[in-house]
Design an enzyme around this catalytic site. Structure first.
Site, PDB file in Angstrom:
ATOM      1  N   HIS A 121       0.836  -1.190   0.000  1.00 22.16           N
ATOM      2  CA  HIS A 121       0.000   0.000   0.000  1.00 22.16           C
ATOM      3  C   HIS A 121       0.873   1.242   0.000  1.00 22.16           C
ATOM      4  O   HIS A 121       2.037   1.207   0.375  1.00 22.16           O
ATOM      5  CB  HIS A 121      -0.933   0.021   1.227  1.00 22.16           C
ATOM      6  CG  HIS A 121      -0.202  -0.029   2.534  1.00 22.16           C
ATOM      7  ND1 HIS A 121       0.267  -1.212   3.069  1.00 22.16           N
ATOM      8  CD2 HIS A 121       0.155   0.933   3.418  1.00 22.16           C
ATOM      9  CE1 HIS A 121       0.856  -0.978   4.227  1.00 22.16           C
ATOM     10  NE2 HIS A 121       0.810   0.321   4.456  1.00 22.16           N
ATOM     11  N   CYS A 148       2.044   3.370  12.062  1.00 23.22           N
ATOM     12  CA  CYS A 148       2.964   2.915  11.026  1.00 23.22           C
ATOM     13  C   CYS A 148       3.238   4.075  10.084  1.00 23.22           C
ATOM     14  O   CYS A 148       2.540   5.086  10.126  1.00 23.22           O
ATOM     15  CB  CYS A 148       2.398   1.722  10.263  1.00 23.22           C
ATOM     16  SG  CYS A 148       0.904   2.075   9.308  1.00 23.22           S
TER      17      CYS A 148
END
Length: 756
Positions: A65, A266
């Protein structure tokens, strides 16, 4: 999620054999639907995100992603691979691949939907249904949430009539996994047979199809070696430390359960953040522990209630970017790990924090490791390692200012010529139709950005040492370094002094009544006064003298000395490919041009450093092109991305090759980098921009010779790598017929190292 995934974005028979090929296959579907405008640009962004941290998760899941300017609208594509694709997970290849494409400015609503998907990926029933579904439209509906996992499983069972257990994409999830584990082909999964590990996102072997569903969880009591297997009851509760009180028993007896607060984050803030949260919450429920998670993702975050934090018995940080407002958790037992640990081993983290609480461990103010560069759990680090981290903290925050300011100044010179630095202020004279006015505007904006370099360097070195209380004295000390012409050396000293002073003040016992004003009034006041005194009166003048001496030495470099310096900088740039040594060389170069009128020698050094840094990835890309049979399929795919990364001056593009074969790749890269750095100096190439690769060639002095220097280093490194790899002994067990695309033979056992 109805507008994010459709049947056209689902591939239930994904045939790719590498993560790069899988991303390309799914991205092509996005391009076909007009969701992505530039396939190669988007894939480069995906590769850059993958280089930060592998996106494979235990349980057979891959979630490549990224955020990208080439994405028109938030989009999700799903692929299912029968053979499995390596995304870097510890438990093996992934068979469920989700490619998430988010625009550079994705809105909160879509990010919240993606976070919901990330949480569902930790649900075993959901992933089992995805493995079992045999229709693209049904898979899309399941992912969107239009259909529940139970409905999807029932629909699949109805379409098939009955589960046969034969191999293929239509096999049920547990059956397919049992076959992958070597189970007989005539076995099939029984609904409800997933273990608690599968429910947490893992993969469990299936029991025999003939077994009663109620007994499906009771496996054969005979171990493979014929001995009696242990009863399931003997297994410890997930997340419960040996000897620790049973949390569920405490709840039954009316005692308060153990309470944990956690923070997950993250780099992208789209998937791993929320998957770690779901995993921790699931593990907490299994262990009878209360877990409340604050997800600091791209969709923003809602701070935990202070009362919840106050009542917590322990804290878990599962993060890859700094935890915001970390001082809220002072005084609690803390476990500090990366975000993937929160996904893959939540039970162990709960065990660890309970053990720390039992021992009475608690963080003091400020939280040790509460900075972006020093985490708890790294006991035994020497002062050298800590010093390197503190310095790298300052450098990492300074580099964006260098890039922005340097490129703006370089563009100003490119448009208006080298006399643009003498232009009057655009506040007094600006003509919209004159190119010189626009050049002066760019130059002056860049100059303002450059004025922040030393204060930012000093401020964030102090921040790396003492967290937020170090920012004020650090910035003050850095500004003083500029005032007294102490330059970057003064900034380094000011940052270290500021951090040390704040850390010393924080060790002093303060009455409770004064603690509230310490971080706002007392610490900034005292630390700024001490740092200012030392910089103005004690060490400022000697540092300024040393800075002037170094500048004069650089300006006087000619002939052999300049060539040797170029070679040394080239060696440093290629030694660790973006690591500390590389950053030292880069910082040295940018320090020289971080003024409004840098010397000719400083611009030559910057040119040599950037040229050498481009050599390793470009050489690896060329090597995989001319002698592909010497590289694995994965390396050949990485080689394609390395062309773009190398041309963009991203040395990290060679890291996959160096990690796989360091004894051949690193020395070869250093030889080529040293040659390029030396030739750049010989040719007298100059560069005012601190970054940009081939895209700033118009701003380079002697650009043709500069490109020749890069080409020479790339050819030398390529020749050495190819030659050294050709000399290695053949890998046992590789038949000629096993060669892949381009003739590359893959090892029979991928876990066996290639012979050196």
């Amino acid at each position: 999620m109805s507008d994010m995934i459709t049947a056209d974005l689902v591939d239930l028979d994904l045939s790719a054999d590498t993560k790069q090929a899988a991303a390309r296959s799914l991205a092509e579907r996005m391009v076909a639907l007009g969701r992505v405008t530039d396939l190669e640009g988007f894939l480069a962004d995906v590769a850059a995100r993958e280089a930060q941290m592998p996106t494979g998760l235990d349980g057979g899941i891959g979630i490549p992603h990224c955020r990208s300017e080439h994405v028109v609208e938030p989009t999700l594509a799903f692929g299912r691979s029968a053979a499995g694709i390596d995304f870097g997970a510890t438990d093996g290849p992934a068979d469920l691949i989700f490619l998430i494409a988010a625009p550079a400015g994705a809105d909160d609503a879509h990010l919240k939907i993606l976070s919901s998907l990330a949480r569902r990926l930790m649900n075993g029933e959901f992933t089992s249904a995805l493995r079992a579904v045999d229709d693209a439209a049904a898979a899309a509906a399941l992912i969107r949430g239009d259909e529940t996992a139970g409905e999807a499983m029932a629909g699949t069972a109805g379409a098939k009539g009955s589960a046969t257990g034969t191999k293929g994409a239509a096999a049920t999830a547990e059956g397919a996994l049992a076959q992958a584990a070597g189970a007989p082909e005539d076995t099939a999964a029984t609904p409800g047979a997933a273990s608690s590990g599968a429910a947490a996102g893992g993969r469990a072997p299936a029991p025999d199809a003939s077994a009663d569903p109620a007994d499906a969880v009771a496996q054969d009591s005979t171990a493979p070696d014929g001995s009696d297997a242990k009863e399931p009851e003997s297994a410890p509760e997930p997340g419960v430390a040996p000897g620790a009180p049973d949390a569920s028993a405490a709840v039954a007896s009316g005692e308060r359960p153990f309470r944990i607060v956690a923070v997950t984050s993250c780099p992208t803030g789209i998937a791993h953040t929320y998957m770690a949260a779901e995993s921790l919450e699931n593990a907490g429920r299994e262990a009878g522990v209360e877990v409340v998670v604050e997800t600091q993702g791209s969709a923003g975050f809602t701070r935990l209630d202070p009362a919840v934090i106050a009542a917590a018995d322990g804290v878990i940080f599962a993060h890859d970017v700094p935890v915001r407002d970390k001082d809220r958790f002072t005084g609690k037992p803390v476990v500090d790990v990366g975000v993937k640990a929160g996904i893959n081993r939540p039970g162990e983290l709960i065990t660890e924090v309970r053990a720390k609480a039992a021992r009475g461990e608690a963080t003091a103010a400020p939280v040790p490791g509460g900075t972006p560069v020093e985490r708890a759990g790294e006991a035994g680090e020497g002062y050298g390692t800590k010093l390197r981290k503190w310095l790298m903290s300052g450098v990492s925050y300074m580099v964006p200012f260098v890039a922005a300011g340097g490129l703006l100044i370089a563009l100003g010179f490119a448009i208006g010529g080298y006399e643009i630095n003498k232009a009057p202020s655009v506040m007094d004279h600006f003509v919209w139709t004159q190119a010189d006015s626009w050049a002066a505007l760019l130059f002056q904006i860049g100059g303002v950005a450059f004025a922040f370099l030393v204060p930012v360097l000093a401020g964030y070195i102090a921040y790396g040492m003492a967290d937020r209380p170090g920012l004020v004295p650090g910035f003050v000390g850095g500004s003083i370094a500029l005032t007294i012409n102490a330059g970057f050396l003064g900034g380094l000293a000011a940052g270290l002094i500021a951090g040390g002073v704040v850390m010393a003040i924080q060790k002093v016992r303060i009455p409770a009544a004064l603690r509230g004003i310490m971080p706002v009034v007392v610490i900034p006041l005292i630390s700024s006064a001490v740092v200012g005194f030392l910089m103005f009166v004690v060490i400022g003048k000697p540092i300024a003298t040393a800075q002037k001496g170094m500048t004069d030495w650089l300006n006087g470099l000619t002939g052999t000395n300049a060539v040797l310096l170029g070679a040394l900088l080239g060696l440093m740039m290629c030694f660790d490919l973006g690591g500390p040594v590389n950053k030292v060389a880069y910082t040295f170069a940018t320090a020289g041009i971080a003024v409004s009128n840098p010397s000719d020698s400083a611009m030559k050094i910057m040119a040599a450093v950037m040229a050498a840094g481009m050599v390793p990835p470009l050489a690896m890309a060329l090597a995989t092109t001319v002698r592909g049979k010497l590289f694995t399929r994965t390396e050949r795919e990485n080689g394609k991305a390395a062309w773009v990364l190398g041309a963009s001056f991203i040395s990290e593009g060679a890291i996959p090759f160096a990690a796989a074969d360091p004894l051949r790749v690193i020395p070869s890269s250093m030889v080529g980098g040293a040659l390029t750095g030396a030739l750049s100096m010989v040719f007298g190439a100059t560069l005012r921009a601190p970054h940009g690769g081939i895209f700033v060639v118009p701003l380079i002095g002697n650009p043709f010779l500069y490109l020749i220097a890069i080409a020479a280093g790339v050819c030398v490194t390529t020749t050495l790598v190819v030659g050294l790899k050709a000399l290695r002994r053949p890998v046992p067990g590789v038949a000629a017929g096993e060669a892949g695309e381009g003739g590359a033979a893959e090892p029979a056992d991928r876990k066996q190292p290639v012979a050196a």
